[in-house]
Design a protein around this motif. Structure first.
Motif, short mmCIF file in Angstrom:
data_model
loop_
_atom_site.label_atom_id
_atom_site.label_comp_id
_atom_site.label_asym_id
_atom_site.label_seq_id
_atom_site.Cartn_x
_atom_site.Cartn_y
_atom_site.Cartn_z
N PHE A 105 -1.48 -5.22 0.82
CA PHE A 105 -1.02 -6.62 0.75
C PHE A 105 0.09 -6.87 1.76
O PHE A 105 0.22 -7.97 2.30
CB PHE A 105 -0.53 -6.97 -0.65
N SER A 106 0.91 -5.85 2.02
CA SER A 106 2.04 -6.02 2.95
C SER A 106 1.58 -6.29 4.38
O SER A 106 2.37 -6.74 5.21
CB SER A 106 2.94 -4.78 2.92
N LYS A 107 0.31 -6.02 4.66
CA LYS A 107 -0.23 -6.29 6.00
C LYS A 107 -0.59 -7.76 6.18
O LYS A 107 -0.72 -8.23 7.32
CB LYS A 107 -1.49 -5.43 6.25
N VAL A 108 -0.76 -8.49 5.05
CA VAL A 108 -1.19 -9.89 5.16
C VAL A 108 -0.23 -10.86 4.47
O VAL A 108 -0.43 -12.08 4.55
CB VAL A 108 -2.62 -10.07 4.58
N PHE A 109 0.81 -10.34 3.79
CA PHE A 109 1.83 -11.18 3.18
C PHE A 109 3.20 -10.83 3.76
O PHE A 109 3.47 -9.65 4.05
CB PHE A 109 1.89 -10.97 1.66
N THR A 124 9.53 6.82 -6.97
CA THR A 124 8.61 7.55 -6.08
C THR A 124 7.94 6.60 -5.10
O THR A 124 7.86 6.88 -3.89
CB THR A 124 7.54 8.27 -6.91
N VAL A 125 7.47 5.47 -5.60
CA VAL A 125 6.78 4.49 -4.76
C VAL A 125 7.73 3.92 -3.71
O VAL A 125 7.36 3.76 -2.53
CB VAL A 125 6.18 3.37 -5.64
N LYS A 126 8.96 3.62 -4.11
CA LYS A 126 9.95 3.09 -3.16
C LYS A 126 10.19 4.08 -2.03
O LYS A 126 10.25 3.71 -0.85
CB LYS A 126 11.26 2.79 -3.89
N HIS A 127 10.33 5.36 -2.39
CA HIS A 127 10.50 6.41 -1.37
C HIS A 127 9.31 6.44 -0.42
O HIS A 127 9.48 6.49 0.81
CB HIS A 127 10.66 7.77 -2.06
N ASN A 128 8.09 6.39 -0.96
CA ASN A 128 6.89 6.47 -0.12
C ASN A 128 6.76 5.26 0.80
O ASN A 128 6.33 5.39 1.96
CB ASN A 128 5.64 6.59 -1.00
N PHE A 129 7.12 4.07 0.31
CA PHE A 129 7.07 2.89 1.17
C PHE A 129 8.04 3.03 2.35
O PHE A 129 7.76 2.55 3.45
CB PHE A 129 7.41 1.64 0.36
N GLU A 133 6.98 3.11 6.22
CA GLU A 133 7.58 2.03 7.03
C GLU A 133 7.01 0.66 6.66
O GLU A 133 6.41 -0.04 7.48
CB GLU A 133 7.41 2.31 8.52
N THR A 134 7.22 0.29 5.40
CA THR A 134 6.79 -1.03 4.93
C THR A 134 8.01 -1.76 4.36
O THR A 134 8.18 -1.83 3.13
CB THR A 134 5.69 -0.89 3.85
N PRO A 135 8.85 -2.31 5.22
CA PRO A 135 10.10 -2.92 4.77
C PRO A 135 9.94 -4.23 4.00
O PRO A 135 10.89 -4.69 3.36
CB PRO A 135 10.86 -3.15 6.07
#
Length: 400
Positions: A105-109, A124-129, A133-135
């Motif tokens: 979703f971060s690619k289109v929103f 864990t998810v926050k670390h992986n993002f 590199e999905t700021p």
């Protein structure tokens, strides 16, 4: 969590991808400063992610949740597909889980909000993002509805994948039994967005979904390699809410394969009748998404095909066409009788499928000593006269 990122522990995890966890658990923990079960879980979860989640498998320093979260999460293929369905400035995922859908979703929103009630999984998810590199994704370790109320903003879309594990009822499939119960919370969610995408179990009954939900505009049935993986209900609140059901609901079937994406759409609310005939020159078997949709009359009309029988869900034509499923050239049609079976199939190799037939594949193989494989594809089915027949075919490949 940080201990898992030590180079020596990561090296151990990577060197044991695919290793039998039961055997590995018998060995002494080489890293006594961390619980061996945590390390073993990383190995098992990362092994499962190798083909399902290659974007997460490849980078260094990715941390995985428990294996159940990996099993339940969307695959990259289905997450990517969902990101082609919807777009806008902002979306909130109320049941974020491992974050596969949020990543796409971060690619289109421009703004993506990830809600996960488990603080450990959210961390864990926050670390992986950050690694990926999905700021533009913000993580909240809270219940999704609480986050909606705290942010108090309108989103272009709400996405929700209710948990099908209920503490009191075990594994469940009805939306009203899932957590959260979107059937009772839908009106509240609609205070924050006019558009909601709801993911359900692939075995969920479409007609039940229509009765449990309102404002359904589209229903997406998504298969990967001819196996139904996701059922998606697209909710769009109309300008006027006098009617809770759209005059028409579109069923959108998709089968994602390595070669192509098979797509077939039809309008659910219009009654379309199939035409029928005896087997002709070609035979067609719809893919899993089409079978799930029950759009059998629509298939007959769209592709100008005849069905063999009301309940057989096999189609035939005199001319070869491109189809959303498997296609075959018919070599012979025989009655399901002892003499013909002995001549054509007894003791031979064949690929067997049954459609509207009283015996199972296993029973047929045992009864007629038919081994698996070979070039023949045999469909054991019923014709228009309610006679049991066997349609013997050669499979048509894309290159034919």
């Amino acid at each position: 969590m940080k201990e898992l990122l030590k180079p020596e522990i990561q090296a151990f995890i990577n060197s044991n991808i695919g290793t039998d966890i039961q055997k590995l658990s018998l060995y002494k923990n080489p890293f006594p400063e961390i619980d061996y079960k945590i390390i073993l879980n990383q190995i098992e979860a990362k092994t499962k992610a190798k083909t399902k989640l290659p974007t997460w498998f490849k980078p260094e320093d990715i941390i995985f949740p428990d294996k159940i979260s990996i099993e339940q999460t969307s695959s990259e293929a289905t997450a990517l597909y969902k990101s082609t369905l919807i777009s806008g400035k902002s979306i909130i995922d109320l049941t974020g889980g491992f974050g596969i859908d949020c990543y796409y979703f971060s690619k289109v929103f421009k703004q993506v909000v990830h809600c996960e009630i488990s603080a450990a999984l959210s961390q864990t998810v926050k670390h992986n993002f950050e690694v990926l590199e999905t700021p533009n994704i913000t993580c909240y370790a809270k219940d999704g509805l609480e986050v909606l109320k705290e942010l108090n903003q309108r989103f272009d879309w709400i996405y929700i994948d209710p948990s099908r594990r209920n503490d009191s009822k075990g594994k469940v499939f009805l939306l009203k039994d899932c957590l959260p119960d979107v059937t009772s919370l839908l009106d509240e969610y609609l205070n924050y967005s006019d558009k909601i995408l709801i993911k359900t179990s692939p075995i969920y009954d479409i007609s039940v979904g229509i009765s449990e939900l309102k404002f359904i505009k589209n229903i997406h049935i998504v298969s990967v390699d001819n196996e139904v993986k996701e059922l998606l209900f697209e909710i769009q609140k109309p300008v006027t809410t006098k009617n809770s059901i759209f005059s028409t609901i579109t069923i959108k079937t998709t089968n994602i394969t390595p070669r192509e994406i098979e797509v077939f759409d039809f309008t659910l609310n219009k009654e379309i009748f199939a035409t029928y005939s005896e087997p002709q020159k070609y035979l067609y078997e719809p893919n899993a998404s089409v079978m799930k949709s029950q759009g059998f009359g629509a298939i007959s009309k769209e592709f100008k095909l005849n069905k063999l029988h009301q309940h057989s869900h096999l189609y035939t034509s005199t001319e070869k066409i491109k189809f959303v499923g498997r296609a075959f050239e018919i070599k012979e049609v025989i009655p399901y009788k002892k003499q013909e079976m002995k001549i054509w199939l007894h003791g031979k190799k064949a690929n067997i499928t049954t459609r509207n037939f009283p015996e199972t594949v296993a029973q047929i193989r045992q009864k007629w000593k038919i081994s698996e494989g070979g070039n023949f594809y045999c469909f054991f089915t019923t014709n228009l006269k309610n006679e049991k027949i066997v349609v013997i075919c050669n499979k048509i490949t894309n290159s034919n």
